[in-house]
Enzyme design. Structure first.
Site, PDB file in Angstrom:
ATOM      1  N   GLU A  22      -9.954   9.583   5.536  1.00 33.61           N
ATOM      2  CA  GLU A  22     -10.186   8.757   6.712  1.00 33.61           C
ATOM      3  C   GLU A  22     -10.570   9.691   7.862  1.00 33.61           C
ATOM      4  O   GLU A  22      -9.711  10.378   8.416  1.00 33.61           O
ATOM      5  CB  GLU A  22      -8.933   7.968   7.100  1.00 33.61           C
ATOM      6  N   GLU A  25       0.856  -1.183   0.000  1.00 34.95           N
ATOM      7  CA  GLU A  25       0.000   0.000   0.000  1.00 34.95           C
ATOM      8  C   GLU A  25       0.892   1.234   0.000  1.00 34.95           C
ATOM      9  O   GLU A  25       1.848   1.330   0.768  1.00 34.95           O
ATOM     10  CB  GLU A  25      -0.886  -0.012   1.241  1.00 34.95           C
TER      11      GLU A  25
END
Length: 706
Positions: free
Chosen positions: A234, A151
C-alpha cells in the site's frame, strides 16, 4: 503519523471491475513479462496466481511490470498520509470478488486445513511512504464475491507515518517472530494486523499460525473459511522500487477438504466508488488496570490518557477548541511551587486525583526545574541558580517522588518527561559560536548530570513510574558531530543513577518544538543534479530531515550504548503538523538545490534553529500509542496554545527573561544562521495562554481538524 482508514474492503469493490476486464480479454491465460498500467488491470502468473495493479485510491499513474515471479511498481504518488493509500498492489492465491486464481482450492473451511504455507520476497526503496503486507481474508461462508468479514494483515515492513487501523492491543510471538498486534474495524470488516518489529525482506511461514492466533482475538472459528492469501504493498508517497520478486502459497486439506474450484463467470460489476468509512480512533481504549506494582513495556498501550482540566477549559473557551480539548497533554512542574499548585491552580496531587476520577490509565508530568535550567534560552530560565543542586534534590525531586509513590496511585501509569533541553545543551552549547556562559558553567559544575541522575534513581523504584529523558530534536542532535556524543552523554548519566540504565524507559524528541514528523518529499538520499540535499542551507549537512527517522535511528544508537532493547521513543507532535494552504503537495521541480528543498519541505520555518512561537505551525498527529517501530507514542507534551516565551520583556517572578529568539524583529544569530526568528508577535510569557497561536495551530493542523 496517522494510519489512515483501512480500505482493503473497498479495494475489493474495485476488483470486480478488474475481473470483468480480464474475462473479456481472455480470462485465465498467463500474461507474465508484461506491463499493466490500467487502474484495475490484472493478469495471471505461473498459471496459478493473480497479480493486480488495483490503483483504487489515486489518480496518479501507476504501472506494474509483471514477471513470472512477481511484479515491480513504477509510480510517484503524493497521497496525504492521514488518508487512504493510492493502491493495494499484490499477487494472490484464492478468490477475491469473484476473481479466483487458476486451480485454487479456496475457499476452504479452517477445520479442513491440514497446512497453509506461503512465502514472499519483498524489495524496498530508500524513500517513500508505504507498507509491505500480507492480506489474508476469512469469512463464515465459502464466499467468493463481496467483502469478507475478517481481514488478517501481516506487516512485513512500513515506512513513514502510517499504522494499522484501530489500536495496538497486545504483543505476540507467531511463527517464531515478535509482533505488535492491532485490532479495529474499517466500517466494512474487522481487521487484525500483525506488525513486525523490524523489516522482513523474505520469509517462508505458516499462514495457519496466524489464523490460529486470530481465532483467539476475533469471531473466527474453525467453521469459517479461508478465501485468499495476498502479498503486496500500500503506497502513499512514491512507489517506484516496491517489488515482490517471489511468491508462493499452498493450502492443503485433510479429510473432507473442499475440492478445487474453477474461476466462475464474471458477475455484474459493483460501483467503483469506495464507500465511506469511519476514521479509526486515535487513542487506544482503556483496558483493565495493571496489578499493583506492574511495570509494562509501553505505558501508553491500552491506556486512556489524562486530560488536564485546566488546559481543557482554556481550549473549550476558544472558538473551535472543543475539537481537540479531550486530548491528553503534559502537566509541567516548572517550579517548586507547582508541586502544590500556583495561584490557586491544581497541584500534583490534584492532577493525580483528577486522573483517577477520569478513569485514566496514564498521566504525563514534565520534570523541569534543574539548576541553571535551559542554559541557552532566557525565555525558559528557571528559579534555581546554577549551584542549587541540593535544593533541586530535596525541595523539588524528593517531594515529587513521595507523591508519586503514594499507593493510592499504584494503578495509574505515571510518565515523567525528564528535564527538557538540559543534556542536549551540554552537547551543543558549551563551545563555539553557540556557547553561552550559563551552559559552560553547568558543564563545569556537572549539576545537569547530577540532577538527572538523582531524579532517575528516585523515580525508578516506584513500579508504576516511567522515565523518558529529553533528547532534543533532529535539527539539534541529528548532525553526526552531535549524534554520537549525545548518546554517550545520556548513557553516562543513566549509568551513574541508582539502578543504572534500567531507570530509563525511553527518550522523547521534539518536546515543545516544531520539527516535522516526516518529510514526505525529502530524504537525505535525495539529490538535485547529482548534488546531495545535505549541502542545502536548510539541511546544512544534517543526517536527518525529520523526527521519525531521527528518533528511530537514535534509539538504535542508544541501545548500542547499553540501554535496554525495550526502550521506546516518544515524539511530541503537538505543534509539528505544518498543514494549511502553504503545505507542499509534492516535490519541487527546481534544479536549484536550495529552491528544491525550500519548495519541497513541509516544515515551513525560516530556519530549523527557530523554536519560539513559530508562525505558520499547526497541530500535528493526535496522541496515539505505538504508531511506528520503536516509537512508544506520539504525545502532546507541550499543551497547544501555551506560549514558548514573551515577544518582549515582561516583568515576572519566575526567572523568565526576554529571549531574542521570541522577538519577531530580531535578525538572528549563529544558532539560526542569522535569519529572522519567525516568531509570532504579542506573545505572553512561556507557559501562558496565547489565543492567537492556538487558533493558528488549529487552522494549520495536519491531519486537518474536522
Amino acid at each position: 503519523m496517522a494510519r489512515p482508514l483501512r480500505a482493503l474492503a473497498n479495494v475489493g469493490v474495485m476488483l470486480a471491475t478488474s475481473f470483468v476486464a480480464v474475462a473479456v480479454t481472455g480470462g485465465g491465460a498467463a500474461q507474465a513479462n508484461t506491463q499493466l498500467c490500467d487502474k484495475f488491470g490484472s493478469t495471471t502468473i505461473q498459471d496459478r496466481y493473480i497479480v493486480m495493479n488495483n490503483r483504487w485510491g489515486a489518480d496518479t499513474t501507476q504501472c506494474i511490470n509483471v514477471t513470472n515471479d512477481g511484479f515491480a511498481i513504477t509510480a510517484d504518488h503524493h497521497k496525504p498520509t492521514n488518508g487512504a493509500p493510492a493502491s493495494y498492489t499484490a499477487v494472490y492465491s484464492g478468490c477475491h470478488y469473484n476473481n479466483c486464481s487458476p486451480g485454487t482450492n479456496l475457499p476452504m473451511q479452517v477445520s479442513q486445513i491440514s497446512s497453509a504455507k506461503s512465502s514472499a520476497t519483498f524489495l524496498y526503496p530508500d524513500r517513500g511512504v508505504y507498507n509491505a503486507s500480507y492480506d489474508i481474508w476469512l469469512d463464515p461462508t465459502p464466499k467468493k464475491d463481496g467483502a469478507n468479514q475478517q481481514e488478517l494483515m501481516i506487516w512485513f515492513n512500513h515506512s513513514g507515518p502510517i499504522h494499522p487501523v484501530g489500536s495496538q492491543v497486545a504483543s505476540a510471538t507467531v511463527g517464531g517472530r515478535a509482533w505488535d498486534v492491532w485490532t479495529g474495524n474499517n466500517g466494512s470488516n474487522d481487521v487484525i494486523s500483525y506488525v513486525a518489529r523490524s523489516p522482513i525482506n523474505s520469509w517462508d511461514f505458516s499462514v495457519l499460525d496466524f489464523v490460529n492466533d486470530t481465532k483467539t482475538r476475533s469471531k473466527v472459528t474453525n467453521s469459517w473459511y479461508l478465501t485468499s492469501i495476498q502479498a503486496g504493498f500500500e503506497p502513499w508517497v512514491g512507489g517506484t522500487g516496491l517489488a515482490v520478486t517471489s511468491f508462493a502459497a499452498s493450502v492443503n486439506g485433510g479429510a473432507g477438504s473442499t475440492p478445487p474450484v474453477s474461476p466462475p463467470s464474471p458477475t455484474t460489476a459493483p460501483p467503483t466508488t469506495p464507500p465511506s468509512t469511519t476514521a479509526p480512533p486515535t487513542i487506544p481504549s482503556p483496558t483493565s488496570p495493571p496489578s499493583p506494582g506492574t511495570h509494562v513495556d509501553n505505558p501508553y498501550v491500552g491506556a486512556k490518557g489524562y486530560v488536564n482540566p485546566e488546559w481543557k477549559a482554556k481550549a473549550d473557551a476558544a472558538p473551535g477548541g472543543g475539537r481537540i480539548s479531550n486530548n491528553p497533554t503534559g502537566v509541567w512542574l516548572d517550579r517548586i511551587a507547582a508541586i502544590n499548585g500556583v495561584n490557586g491552580g491544581m497541584g500534583m496531587r490534584a492532577h493525580l486525583d483528577a486522573a483517577l476520577a477520569q478513569g485514566a490509565g496514564y498521566i504525563q508530568f514534565v520534570i523541569y526545574n534543574l539548576p541553571g535550567r535551559d542554559c541557552a534560552a532566557l525565555a525558559s530560565n528557571g528559579e534555581l541558580g546554577p549551584a542549587e543542586i541540593d535544593r533541586y534534590q530535596t525541595d523539588y525531586i524528593d517531594p515529587i517522588a513521595a507523591i508519586q509513590a503514594d499507593p493510592k496511585y499504584r494503578n495509574l501509569r505515571i510518565i515523567n518527561i525528564v528535564e527538557v533541553d538540559s543534556l542536549p545543551n551540554m552537547v551543543t552549547n558549551t563551545s563555539g559560536a553557540s556557547a553561552t556562559t550559563t551552559c559552560q558553567t553547568m558543564q563545569q559544575n556537572g549539576n545537569y548530570q547530577k540532577g538527572i541522575s538523582y531524579a532517575l534513581g528516585k523515580f525508578h523504584p516506584i513500579a508504576n513510574v516511567y522515565n523518558y529523558i529529553d533528547a532534543a530534536h533532529h535539527g539539534w542532535i541529528g548532525h553526526s558531530s552531535n549524534f554520537e556524543r549525545a548518546a554517550d552523554l545520556f548513557a553516562t548519566v543513566a549509568k551513574s543513577a541508582t539502578g543504572g540504565v534500567a531507570t530509563v524507559d525511553g527518550f522523547i524528541t521534539d518536546t515543545a518544538n516544531y520539527s516535522a514528523l516526516t518529510e514526505p518529499y525529502l530524504t537525505t538520499n535525495t539529490t538535485v543534479n547529482g548534488t546531495s540535499i545535505r549541502q542545502s542551507k536548510w539541511v546544512d549537512w544534517n543526517d536527518y530531515v525529520d523526527e521519525l527517522t531521527f528518533a528511530q535511528a537514535f534509539r538504535n544508537k542508544l541501545i548500542s550504548k547499553g540501554f535496554s532493547p525495550s526502550i521506546g521513543m516518544l515524539i511530541d507532535t503537538s505543534r509539528n503538523g505544518w498543514g494549511g494552504p502553504n503545505r507542499p503537495t509534492g516535490p519541487s521541480t527546481s534544479t536549484d538545490i536550495n529552491t528544491f528543498v525550500n519548495q519541497s519541505r513541509v516544515d515551513r520555518r525560516i530556519h530549523a534553529g527557530n523554536w519560539c512561537n513559530q508562525s505558520g505551525a499547526g497541530l500535528g498527529e493526535r496522541p496515539k500509542a505505538a504508531p511506528a517501530q520503536g516509537i512508544d507514542a506520539y504525545v502532546w507534551i507541550k499543551p497547544p496554545g501555551e506560549s514558548d516565551g514573551g515577544s518582549k520583556a515582561i516583568p515576572n517572578n519566575q526567572g523568565k527573561g526576554l529571549d531574542q529568539m521570541c522577538d519577531p524583529q530580531y535578525t538572528g544569530n549563529a544558532g539560526n544562521g542569522n535569519n529572522l526568528t519567525g516568531a509570532l508577535p504579542n506573545a505572553p510569557l512561556s507557559g501562558n495562554w496565547f489565543p492567537a497561536q492556538f487558533q493558528e495551530l488549529m487552522r494549520n493542523a495536519y491531519p486537518a481538524l474536522r
